[in-house]
Write a protein that holds these residues in place. Sequence first.
Motif, PDB file in Angstrom:
ATOM      1  N   LEU A   1       0.829  -1.205   0.000  1.00  0.00           N
ATOM      2  CA  LEU A   1       0.000   0.000   0.000  1.00  0.00           C
ATOM      3  C   LEU A   1       0.865   1.257   0.000  1.00  0.00           C
ATOM      4  O   LEU A   1       0.544   2.244  -0.679  1.00  0.00           O
ATOM      5  N   MET A   2       1.961   1.216   0.737  1.00  0.00           N
ATOM      6  CA  MET A   2       2.879   2.353   0.739  1.00  0.00           C
ATOM      7  C   MET A   2       3.542   2.524  -0.619  1.00  0.00           C
ATOM      8  O   MET A   2       3.803   3.651  -1.055  1.00  0.00           O
ATOM      9  N   ARG A   3       3.807   1.417  -1.284  1.00  0.00           N
ATOM     10  CA  ARG A   3       4.406   1.493  -2.614  1.00  0.00           C
ATOM     11  C   ARG A   3       3.483   2.244  -3.573  1.00  0.00           C
ATOM     12  O   ARG A   3       3.921   3.065  -4.380  1.00  0.00           O
ATOM     13  N   GLU A   4       2.166   1.996  -3.476  1.00  0.00           N
ATOM     14  CA  GLU A   4       1.217   2.679  -4.352  1.00  0.00           C
ATOM     15  C   GLU A   4       1.218   4.186  -4.108  1.00  0.00           C
ATOM     16  O   GLU A   4       1.219   4.986  -5.047  1.00  0.00           O
ATOM     17  N   SER A   5       1.223   4.574  -2.838  1.00  0.00           N
ATOM     18  CA  SER A   5       1.231   5.997  -2.510  1.00  0.00           C
ATOM     19  C   SER A   5       2.524   6.666  -2.960  1.00  0.00           C
ATOM     20  O   SER A   5       2.521   7.782  -3.498  1.00  0.00           O
TER      21      SER A   5
ATOM     22  N   THR B   1       1.680  12.320  -0.452  1.00  0.00           N
ATOM     23  CA  THR B   1       0.331  11.877  -0.776  1.00  0.00           C
ATOM     24  C   THR B   1      -0.181  10.929   0.299  1.00  0.00           C
ATOM     25  O   THR B   1       0.598  10.307   1.026  1.00  0.00           O
ATOM     26  N   VAL B   2      -1.503  10.825   0.378  1.00  0.00           N
ATOM     27  CA  VAL B   2      -2.147   9.798   1.201  1.00  0.00           C
ATOM     28  C   VAL B   2      -3.065   9.007   0.284  1.00  0.00           C
ATOM     29  O   VAL B   2      -3.973   9.569  -0.344  1.00  0.00           O
ATOM     30  N   LEU B   3      -2.810   7.704   0.194  1.00  0.00           N
ATOM     31  CA  LEU B   3      -3.584   6.822  -0.667  1.00  0.00           C
ATOM     32  C   LEU B   3      -3.807   5.511   0.083  1.00  0.00           C
ATOM     33  O   LEU B   3      -2.852   4.924   0.613  1.00  0.00           O
ATOM     34  N   ASN B   4      -5.056   5.096   0.157  1.00  0.00           N
ATOM     35  CA  ASN B   4      -5.412   3.854   0.863  1.00  0.00           C
ATOM     36  C   ASN B   4      -4.922   3.854   2.311  1.00  0.00           C
ATOM     37  O   ASN B   4      -4.572   2.808   2.864  1.00  0.00           O
ATOM     38  N   GLY B   5      -4.877   5.049   2.904  1.00  0.00           N
ATOM     39  CA  GLY B   5      -4.532   5.151   4.311  1.00  0.00           C
ATOM     40  C   GLY B   5      -3.050   5.214   4.605  1.00  0.00           C
ATOM     41  O   GLY B   5      -2.659   5.270   5.783  1.00  0.00           O
ATOM     42  N   TYR B   6      -2.204   5.216   3.561  1.00  0.00           N
ATOM     43  CA  TYR B   6      -0.755   5.235   3.770  1.00  0.00           C
ATOM     44  C   TYR B   6      -0.123   6.406   3.020  1.00  0.00           C
ATOM     45  O   TYR B   6      -0.616   6.831   1.974  1.00  0.00           O
ATOM     46  N   CYS B   7       0.993   6.886   3.578  1.00  0.00           N
ATOM     47  CA  CYS B   7       1.630   8.093   3.063  1.00  0.00           C
ATOM     48  C   CYS B   7       2.788   7.790   2.122  1.00  0.00           C
ATOM     49  O   CYS B   7       3.489   6.786   2.281  1.00  0.00           O
ATOM     50  N   GLY B   8       2.969   8.695   1.188  1.00  0.00           N
ATOM     51  CA  GLY B   8       4.150   8.707   0.330  1.00  0.00           C
ATOM     52  C   GLY B   8       4.843  10.041   0.483  1.00  0.00           C
ATOM     53  O   GLY B   8       4.195  11.054   0.757  1.00  0.00           O
ATOM     54  N   ASP B   9       6.171  10.056   0.298  1.00  0.00           N
ATOM     55  CA  ASP B   9       6.920  11.296   0.521  1.00  0.00           C
ATOM     56  C   ASP B   9       8.230  11.243  -0.254  1.00  0.00           C
ATOM     57  O   ASP B   9       8.988  10.272  -0.144  1.00  0.00           O
ATOM     58  N   ALA B  10       8.503  12.266  -1.033  1.00  0.00           N
ATOM     59  CA  ALA B  10       9.772  12.366  -1.760  1.00  0.00           C
ATOM     60  C   ALA B  10       9.984  13.810  -2.174  1.00  0.00           C
ATOM     61  O   ALA B  10       9.039  14.605  -2.239  1.00  0.00           O
TER      62      ALA B  10
END
Length: 257
Positions: free
Chosen positions: A13-17, A104-113
């Motif tokens: 899920l984190m990979r998607e975000s 981003t927040v997608l499916n309840g998990y965060c992405g950051d770069a």
Amino acid sequence: MAVYLKTEDEIELMRESNRLVAKTLAELSGWIRPGISTLQLNNIADEFIRDHGATPAFLGFHNPYGSPFPGSICTSVNDCVVHGVPSASQILKDGDIVSVDCGTVLNGYCGDAAYTYCVGEVDSRVKALLTTTERALYEAISIAVTGTRLGDIGHCIQTCCERKGYGVVRELSGHGIGRAMHEDPQVDNYGRRHSGLLLQEGMCLAIEPMATLGRRDIFLSSSDRWAVHTKDGKPAAHFEHTIVVRRGRAEILSVRE
């Protein structure tokens, strides 16, 4: 300190975000040019993120002063190290650099770069700063494996930047990441080898070197209480990836396609 190891399902899920973060940064790269405002970049990113079913993680994020961040991305130009607020009056010009930090927040998990872009023709000394700071990120990622300690990560970044004569910002750091944008542990950009928390399989970390062309001293903008600038007014670079600690080789979740 509460460090949460992620399951493989959570990592997926984190990979998607994080893939969406990478796609957003790639989309913005085609728009960054002299004449565009940082608010225009913000609006492009906001629409792109929402069109892909996610929400901007930074919009409304509160700092210690209780101020909600007004943008969907951070746009930090030249001497602004991080947390630059997008503005219609801030027009990029030839020779600028701009760090775009995206979450981003997608499916309840965060992405950051984050990635620091050149705008038009940039001074060779500034380009060298960007090259070294990005190299420091990848060198740190290369050792972010089980058995390494957090101090090793910080020492790696510090050594890579300081041996070229650059300042390494100490008041700001990387972080753990998962359901929340900022989780334990804190990931400093300086440190002593073989010190600090032992890295374990399933730790998700946002590693983000911040280096300056001059002194490492910084200050917080009194006008918006968000933007962090170098005290000497010299340029700063900022690069970031979200990774998973693995045995043998870390996995970059925010890989740029």
